[in-house]
Design an enzyme around this catalytic site. Structure first.
Site, short mmCIF file in Angstrom:
data_model
loop_
_atom_site.label_atom_id
_atom_site.label_comp_id
_atom_site.label_asym_id
_atom_site.label_seq_id
_atom_site.Cartn_x
_atom_site.Cartn_y
_atom_site.Cartn_z
N TRP A 48 37.50 20.97 6.99
CA TRP A 48 38.60 21.76 7.55
C TRP A 48 39.36 20.97 8.60
O TRP A 48 38.78 20.42 9.53
CB TRP A 48 38.06 23.02 8.20
CG TRP A 48 37.39 24.07 7.38
CD1 TRP A 48 36.64 25.09 7.89
CD2 TRP A 48 37.37 24.26 5.95
NE1 TRP A 48 36.18 25.90 6.87
CE2 TRP A 48 36.61 25.41 5.67
CE3 TRP A 48 37.94 23.57 4.88
CZ2 TRP A 48 36.40 25.89 4.37
CZ3 TRP A 48 37.72 24.03 3.58
CH2 TRP A 48 36.97 25.17 3.34
N GLU B 175 41.27 28.26 -1.40
CA GLU B 175 41.11 29.41 -2.30
C GLU B 175 42.19 30.47 -2.15
O GLU B 175 41.92 31.64 -1.88
CB GLU B 175 39.72 30.03 -2.13
CG GLU B 175 38.59 29.06 -2.47
CD GLU B 175 37.21 29.71 -2.53
OE1 GLU B 175 37.04 30.81 -1.95
OE2 GLU B 175 36.32 29.13 -3.17
N GLU C 231 34.80 22.23 -5.15
CA GLU C 231 33.62 22.96 -4.65
C GLU C 231 32.77 23.35 -5.85
O GLU C 231 33.31 23.85 -6.84
CB GLU C 231 34.00 24.26 -3.92
CG GLU C 231 34.56 24.12 -2.53
CD GLU C 231 34.69 25.49 -1.83
OE1 GLU C 231 33.91 26.41 -2.16
OE2 GLU C 231 35.56 25.61 -0.96
#
Length: 379
Positions: A48, A165, A285
């Site tokens: 992140w 996402e 992921e």
């Protein structure tokens, strides 16, 4: 491509890097994870580059940044450079963790400029778009306080991910999200033409896709306001992203059926990369929960092996499957940052060997002599 050769990626997620680098007692975990990753031959970490509002916030309010946290991100990038690891940096969360689009909507509401209290107004509210563009510009033009290199010029950064996402469930047609991706991807490329850019998609097919009922896990997946093909074919998007969570997407399948789905899901997206998109596809992921009924660590081994084998076969045949990033890797003593998918890879020798074997065989296909030399005792 790296140095004229195809770059196939065996990598991982450690979303927690910046957050832990802020505090002295947790900071060494970043170096420990990067050092361990290097030993396993891993080449790219997704993490992140956001923390909006709340504890250890990078962006405290729109346009106001915490320099101490920015220096922590500088540290993460500088350490990654030292260890020869590239970073895929995600710029905002669709989910509420670390602020996400919910925090942007709250800020607009507090400022008295918000159009709606709906989370999805993040994608269409003009004021929030301005907030986010300002955030993008601040991060991309940041000069690293350790290396002196602006982020947009730093080769340690593999690429940018627009949003983790994305879903816009208030517009299942997908038009709202599509327009947002088009605008934000063009904006990023107006500031930084050197780095790769991806959306951050889970990979679901939208309501108008011929694959919505044949490749999606279940019918709900076509109603989330995203569409893998449509979102990924935007010209400024350099590679497509897909996630793999069969045990979260199905509620009544056994493990063998889930493994079959994983193969079908991956091959479907690799085919899209080859035929429709003409772009690389990264599985950014993948994970298997240890909370599943009847879970055993051996199941996770088989799950990882399935993902790795499909990437390897794609690379061997020069197809579009470009690599995979496991969710998520940690070092010892990080229970507070773990979820039901995280692992300390070296604590289980079978999975540790699988990871190293994947690094070796992808390095061989890519002809990465340096990587093979570094792994000579392993390969």
């Amino acid at each position: 491509m790296v140095n004229g050769r195809a770059f196939y990626i065996n990598g991982w997620n450690s979303y927690w890097f910046m957050d832990h680098a802020v505090e002295g007692h947790r900071k060494p975990r970043v170096r420990a994870m990067l050092r361990a990753a290097r030993k396993m031959g891993l080449t790219v970490c997704r993490t992140w580059a956001f923390s909006d509002g709340g504890y250890n916030a990078l962006q405290v309010f729109p346009g106001r940044f915490n320099e101490q946290v920015f220096k922590a991100l500088d540290h993460v990038i500088a350490e990654s450079r030292q260890h020869g690891i590239r970073l895929l940096l995600s710029l905002v969360n669709n989910l509420q963790a670390y602020g996400g689009k919910t925090q942007y909507v709250k800020w607009a509401w507090q400022d008295g400029v918000g159009l709606s209290s709906s989370n999805d107004s993040f994608f269409y509210d003009p004021s929030i778009r301005i907030y986010f563009k300002n955030y993008i510009k601040t991060v991309l033009t940041r000069r690293n306080s350790i290396t002196g290199i602006e982020y947009r010029n730093d080769p340690t950064i593999f690429g940018w991910e627009l949003i983790n996402e994305p879903r816009c469930m208030t517009d299942a047609s997908g038009d709202t999200l599509q327009e947002w991706i088009e605008e934000m991807s063009a904006y990023i490329k107006s500031i930084d033409k050197k780095h790769l850019l991806t959306v951050g998609l889970e990979g679901f097919y939208g309501p108008n896709s011929p694959k919505k009922s044949t490749a999606n896990p279940e019918e709900w997946a076509s109603r989330l306001g995203s569409d893998f093909i449509r979102n990924s074919e935007i010209p400024h998007i350099d590679f497509a992203s897909v996630h793999i969570y069969p045990d979260h997407w199905f509620h009544d399948q056994d493990f063998e059926d889930e493994l079959q789905f994983v193969s079908k899901w991956m091959l479907s997206h690799i085919e899209d990369g080859d035929k429709e998109l003409k772009k690389p596809v990264m599985f950014t992921e993948f994970g298997l929960s240890d909370l599943n009924k009847g879970f055993t660590p051996a199941q996770r081994d088989r799950f990882y092996k399935t993902v790795y084998d499909i990437i390897y076969e794609s690379a061997k045949r020069k197809r579009s499957g470009a690599g995979s990033l496991a969710w998520q890797f940690l070092v010892e003593g990080m229970e507070e940052s773990n979820d039901d998918f995280g692992i300390v890879p070296w604590e289980r020798s079978s999975i540790y060997r699988l990871i190293i074997e994947q690094s070796c065989r992808l390095a061989r296909i890519g002809g990465d002599i340096q990587q093979l030399k570094a792994l000579k005792n392993m390969c």
